[in-house]
Design a protein around this motif. Structure first.
Motif, PDB file in Angstrom:
ATOM      1  N   GLY A 249       0.821  -1.208   0.000  1.00 18.97           N
ATOM      2  CA  GLY A 249       0.000   0.000   0.000  1.00 18.97           C
ATOM      3  C   GLY A 249       0.848   1.248   0.000  1.00 18.97           C
ATOM      4  O   GLY A 249       2.040   1.203  -0.333  1.00 18.97           O
ATOM      5  N   LYS A 250       0.252   2.377   0.370  1.00 18.18           N
ATOM      6  CA  LYS A 250       0.970   3.649   0.394  1.00 18.18           C
ATOM      7  C   LYS A 250       2.243   3.560   1.212  1.00 18.18           C
ATOM      8  O   LYS A 250       3.307   4.056   0.830  1.00 18.18           O
ATOM      9  N   TYR A 274      -1.930  -0.578  -5.736  1.00 17.89           N
ATOM     10  CA  TYR A 274      -0.534  -0.688  -5.309  1.00 17.89           C
ATOM     11  C   TYR A 274      -0.052  -2.099  -5.567  1.00 17.89           C
ATOM     12  O   TYR A 274      -0.660  -3.070  -5.104  1.00 17.89           O
TER      13      TYR A 274
END
Length: 332
Positions: A249-250, A274
């Motif tokens: 993810g981020k 992602y």
């Protein structure tokens, strides 16, 4: 009526001599300033904490004596001369274990610049700009690379690493997608999520967004939502961990852009998917991507690239950023 008296040849000679002395003094003063800057840069590098941070796998910088060989075989390289080799200065590896970057194509060799970012040496990559000016270029893009497997900074399928680069894009050249440094497959496809790189993603209508580039666009990369400017100096760092947290993810990539504070993940450019990067480590390139026919060429100055074979702790990344900010006088 009073006549104007002309200067004698002796008087003119004295004036010319004085002007010559003043010009020589200014020239010598400029050389002295450059030498002081160079000595200071070398001292900052040799005394920095970076060398003690474990798992450095590549360290390319332009101020250390003997890191370049020019096209004439000289290691004492003159300003704006093309370079044949750029050597790794990593203090944690022996000479035979270090990558050496080169390019055998005559018109694709970058140029050594004695007074680059912060007035210290840098390397100029013309990106095929084909222009005159301070750094004349031709239509063939410059890049420099290694395909020596045993000295690759990362290994294939590597999931945790850190990358830092110092650069200045040439005027009008941030409106491109450009790679500063990349480790990839050395194939024609250069498939997304098969390479790891620092660079920026731009277009004809948008200035580049800097960060960790793992695909051809913003949707497949981790980039800061604020664009960079041309003729401005930048340090971009990426701490990459595709193992934890899970899922990807981020927070899998932590970015630093000039600041000692990481970029707020909420300010990354919007992205919905992602995907982990499975590096295929067959080629290490600076100035363009790692495809068999490189693209996404960078136009401008590159001064330093440092790569670690693990995700650094925040305090370690801050040490790297402090060192680079001090050496190149780059603030937030």
């Amino acid at each position: 009526m009073k006549k104007n008296k002309a200067f004698s040849l002796v008087e003119l000679s004295v004036v010319i001599l004085i002007i010559g002395i003043l010009v020589a003094g200014v020239t010598q003063s400029g050389r002295l300033i450059r030498q002081i800057k160079l000595s200071t840069a070398r001292s900052i590098t040799s005394s920095s904490d970076v060398a003690s941070i474990r798992d450095i796998t590549a360290w390319f910088e332009a101020s250390t004596e003997g890191v370049f060989t020019d096209i004439n075989g000289n290691t004492d390289v003159e300003d704006k001369v093309q370079i044949d080799y750029w050597r790794d200065t990593n203090p944690q590896k022996s000479k035979g274990d270090k990558p050496q970057l080169a390019n055998s194509a005559t018109n694709a060799k970058p140029k050594y610049v004695s007074s680059g970012i912060n007035g210290i040496p840098s390397v100029y990559f013309d990106g095929g700009a084909n222009k005159a000016g301070a750094f004349p270029s031709d239509a063939t893009p410059d890049y420099i690379y290694s395909t020596d497997g045993p000295t690759m900074p990362l290994i294939s399928k590597d999931k945790t690493y850190s990358m830092f680069a110092v650069f200045r894009a040439d005027i009008g050249k941030v409106n491109n997608t450009s790679i500063i440094t990349q480790i990839g497959a050395n194939d024609a496809a250069n498939s997304p999520q098969s390479f790891a790189s620092i660079g920026f993603i731009g277009s004809a209508n948008d200035k580049g967004l800097p960060g960790f580039i793992s695909g051809p666009d913003k949707a497949s990369s981790w980039v800061k939502g604020t664009a960079i400017n041309d003729q401005t100096d930048y340090i971009v760092g990426a701490l990459v961990d595709f193992v934890a947290p899970s899922p990807v993810g981020k927070s899998s990539v932590k970015l630093f852009v000039n600041s000692l504070t990481p970029v707020n993940e909420d300010t990354y450019d919007s992205k919905t998917t992602y995907v982990s990067t499975d590096v295929i480590a067959n080629k290490f390139s600076i100035g363009g991507n790692a495809g068999s026919t490189p693209a996404n060429h960078f136009t401008g100055l590159i001064s330093e690239v440092i790569i670690f074979d693990r995700k650094l702790k925040d305090e370690e990344a801050q040490s790297v950023m402090k060192y680079l900010r001090k050496k190149y006088n780059i603030l937030n």
